[in-house]
Design a protein around this motif. Sequence first.
Motif, PDB file in Angstrom:
ATOM      1  N   GLY A  36      -3.318  15.592  10.640  1.00 48.92           N
ATOM      2  CA  GLY A  36      -2.232  14.996   9.873  1.00 48.92           C
ATOM      3  C   GLY A  36      -1.826  13.633  10.407  1.00 48.92           C
ATOM      4  N   PRO A  37      -1.755  12.597   9.543  1.00 52.39           N
ATOM      5  CA  PRO A  37      -1.377  11.262   9.990  1.00 52.39           C
ATOM      6  C   PRO A  37       0.131  11.135  10.119  1.00 52.39           C
ATOM      7  N   THR A  38       0.566  10.236  10.989  1.00 50.90           N
ATOM      8  CA  THR A  38       1.970   9.882  11.039  1.00 50.90           C
ATOM      9  C   THR A  38       2.239   8.879   9.921  1.00 50.90           C
ATOM     10  N   ALA A  39       3.512   8.571   9.714  1.00 49.43           N
ATOM     11  CA  ALA A  39       3.861   7.619   8.661  1.00 49.43           C
ATOM     12  C   ALA A  39       3.255   6.253   8.943  1.00 49.43           C
ATOM     13  N   ASP A  40       3.344   5.792  10.200  1.00 51.67           N
ATOM     14  CA  ASP A  40       2.793   4.480  10.540  1.00 51.67           C
ATOM     15  C   ASP A  40       1.276   4.460  10.405  1.00 51.67           C
ATOM     16  N   GLN A  41       0.616   5.551  10.800  1.00 50.29           N
ATOM     17  CA  GLN A  41      -0.838   5.609  10.687  1.00 50.29           C
ATOM     18  C   GLN A  41      -1.276   5.554   9.233  1.00 50.29           C
ATOM     19  N   GLN A  42      -0.581   6.277   8.379  1.00 46.99           N
ATOM     20  CA  GLN A  42      -0.978   6.262   6.979  1.00 46.99           C
ATOM     21  C   GLN A  42      -0.722   4.905   6.357  1.00 46.99           C
ATOM     22  N   ALA A  43       0.344   4.248   6.773  1.00 50.51           N
ATOM     23  CA  ALA A  43       0.630   2.920   6.251  1.00 50.51           C
ATOM     24  C   ALA A  43      -0.476   1.942   6.620  1.00 50.51           C
ATOM     25  N   PRO A  57      14.586   9.954   8.031  1.00 47.76           N
ATOM     26  CA  PRO A  57      15.774   9.160   7.688  1.00 47.76           C
ATOM     27  C   PRO A  57      16.076   8.104   8.751  1.00 47.76           C
ATOM     28  N   GLY A  58      16.339   6.898   8.279  1.00 46.93           N
ATOM     29  CA  GLY A  58      16.718   5.819   9.179  1.00 46.93           C
ATOM     30  C   GLY A  58      15.587   5.184   9.953  1.00 46.93           C
ATOM     31  N   GLN A  59      14.337   5.536   9.629  1.00 45.70           N
ATOM     32  CA  GLN A  59      13.188   4.970  10.334  1.00 45.70           C
ATOM     33  C   GLN A  59      12.262   4.281   9.326  1.00 45.70           C
ATOM     34  N   PRO A  60      12.418   2.957   9.141  1.00 40.32           N
ATOM     35  CA  PRO A  60      11.617   2.248   8.140  1.00 40.32           C
ATOM     36  C   PRO A  60      10.147   2.162   8.531  1.00 40.32           C
ATOM     37  N   VAL A  61       9.294   2.151   7.527  1.00 43.04           N
ATOM     38  CA  VAL A  61       7.856   1.968   7.704  1.00 43.04           C
ATOM     39  C   VAL A  61       7.443   0.726   6.912  1.00 43.04           C
ATOM     40  N   THR A  62       6.652  -0.141   7.531  1.00 42.53           N
ATOM     41  CA  THR A  62       6.160  -1.345   6.852  1.00 42.53           C
ATOM     42  C   THR A  62       4.716  -1.136   6.431  1.00 42.53           C
ATOM     43  N   ILE A  63       4.449  -1.380   5.156  1.00 37.44           N
ATOM     44  CA  ILE A  63       3.112  -1.222   4.593  1.00 37.44           C
ATOM     45  C   ILE A  63       2.538  -2.603   4.299  1.00 37.44           C
ATOM     46  N   ASP A  64       1.369  -2.900   4.827  1.00 39.95           N
ATOM     47  CA  ASP A  64       0.698  -4.161   4.516  1.00 39.95           C
ATOM     48  C   ASP A  64       0.146  -4.089   3.104  1.00 39.95           C
ATOM     49  N   TRP A  65       0.641  -4.964   2.241  1.00 38.33           N
ATOM     50  CA  TRP A  65       0.243  -4.918   0.840  1.00 38.33           C
ATOM     51  C   TRP A  65       0.026  -6.340   0.337  1.00 38.33           C
ATOM     52  N   LEU A  66      -1.269  -6.680   0.062  1.00 40.01           N
ATOM     53  CA  LEU A  66      -1.639  -8.016  -0.386  1.00 40.01           C
ATOM     54  C   LEU A  66      -1.076  -9.036   0.594  1.00 40.01           C
ATOM     55  N   ASP A  67      -0.358 -10.049   0.108  1.00 38.01           N
ATOM     56  CA  ASP A  67       0.190 -11.069   1.000  1.00 38.01           C
ATOM     57  C   ASP A  67       1.665 -10.839   1.308  1.00 38.01           C
ATOM     58  N   ASN A  68       2.186  -9.692   0.895  1.00 38.62           N
ATOM     59  CA  ASN A  68       3.605  -9.441   1.073  1.00 38.62           C
ATOM     60  C   ASN A  68       3.827  -8.022   1.580  1.00 38.62           C
ATOM     61  N   SER A 116      13.209  10.923  -3.924  1.00 44.36           N
ATOM     62  CA  SER A 116      12.111  11.821  -3.561  1.00 44.36           C
ATOM     63  C   SER A 116      12.587  12.638  -2.366  1.00 44.36           C
ATOM     64  N   ASP A 117      13.227  13.771  -2.655  1.00 45.12           N
ATOM     65  CA  ASP A 117      13.896  14.576  -1.619  1.00 45.12           C
ATOM     66  C   ASP A 117      14.945  13.755  -0.904  1.00 45.12           C
ATOM     67  N   GLY A 118      15.680  12.949  -1.659  1.00 43.17           N
ATOM     68  CA  GLY A 118      16.700  12.074  -1.116  1.00 43.17           C
ATOM     69  C   GLY A 118      16.393  10.627  -1.452  1.00 43.17           C
ATOM     70  N   PRO A 119      17.396   9.735  -1.367  1.00 46.82           N
ATOM     71  CA  PRO A 119      17.189   8.339  -1.748  1.00 46.82           C
ATOM     72  C   PRO A 119      16.282   7.587  -0.779  1.00 46.82           C
ATOM     73  N   ILE A 120      15.359   6.822  -1.353  1.00 50.59           N
ATOM     74  CA  ILE A 120      14.404   6.023  -0.583  1.00 50.59           C
ATOM     75  C   ILE A 120      14.413   4.598  -1.118  1.00 50.59           C
ATOM     76  N   VAL A 121      14.399   3.654  -0.204  1.00 47.11           N
ATOM     77  CA  VAL A 121      14.343   2.237  -0.560  1.00 47.11           C
ATOM     78  C   VAL A 121      12.902   1.754  -0.444  1.00 47.11           C
ATOM     79  N   VAL A 122      12.422   1.080  -1.480  1.00 55.46           N
ATOM     80  CA  VAL A 122      11.116   0.415  -1.472  1.00 55.46           C
ATOM     81  C   VAL A 122      11.387  -1.052  -1.785  1.00 55.46           C
ATOM     82  N   MET A 123      11.109  -1.947  -0.847  1.00 56.75           N
ATOM     83  CA  MET A 123      11.414  -3.358  -1.092  1.00 56.75           C
ATOM     84  C   MET A 123      10.485  -4.257  -0.283  1.00 56.75           C
ATOM     85  N   ASN A 124      10.435  -5.508  -0.689  1.00 57.39           N
ATOM     86  CA  ASN A 124       9.640  -6.481   0.055  1.00 57.39           C
ATOM     87  C   ASN A 124      10.203  -6.636   1.464  1.00 57.39           C
ATOM     88  N   ALA A 125       9.315  -6.847   2.418  1.00 61.23           N
ATOM     89  CA  ALA A 125       9.770  -7.051   3.794  1.00 61.23           C
ATOM     90  C   ALA A 125      10.331  -8.451   3.990  1.00 61.23           C
TER      91      ALA A 125
END
Length: 206
Positions: A36-43, A57-68, A116-125
Amino acid sequence: MNDQPPAPSNTLRYVTIAFGVMVVGAAILGLGRTLGPTADQQAEETAARFDLSLLNPGQPVTIDWLDNPVIVLRLTSEQESLARSIDITDLLDPLARNAMLPPDAPASFENRTIDSDGPIVVMNAQCDHMGFIATYSDRPENTWFCMRGAEEFDPVGRRLITNGLGADSIGIPPHTVTEDGHLILLTEQELLLLGGVDRLIYGSGD
């Protein structure tokens, strides 16, 4: 007469070796998935698809996506309570800045989060003013901060009326969520194929 069977050709040997490598590789991959991957590993492993159940909760994950790069954050109960209590009229930017909604959609809590099982923020870094990466703080009153322009943002990335140069909230990129709780980041072309806005994910908040 020689009754010995012909020696296998080099091509057959190469095919056999290649097949063996594939089998070993598949076994290793299966072991990795079992662990099983961790959140950072899967990102790191897959930029376009992310399992939201891995978020804490309270632990943001950054996903590399295109140039942003994109930030994904499951809100704590304190962050959620504060963000819900903020009136849109108290924001410097009253618009949702959400690629999944019409341009004039209001910056309500519902228009800035997915459930998704509680509020989640998805936004540009990156903040939209000067393109600097927003810094995370566990203080709910100003969860995000841009060091370059001194902009402060609430837990869901909305621009607060405080000191700073920029005026816009942090943008939300094109994305969707599958029935099994996976976030899928989209290109602008893929968004057009989906027909633009997605009311199944975001409420109007009117």
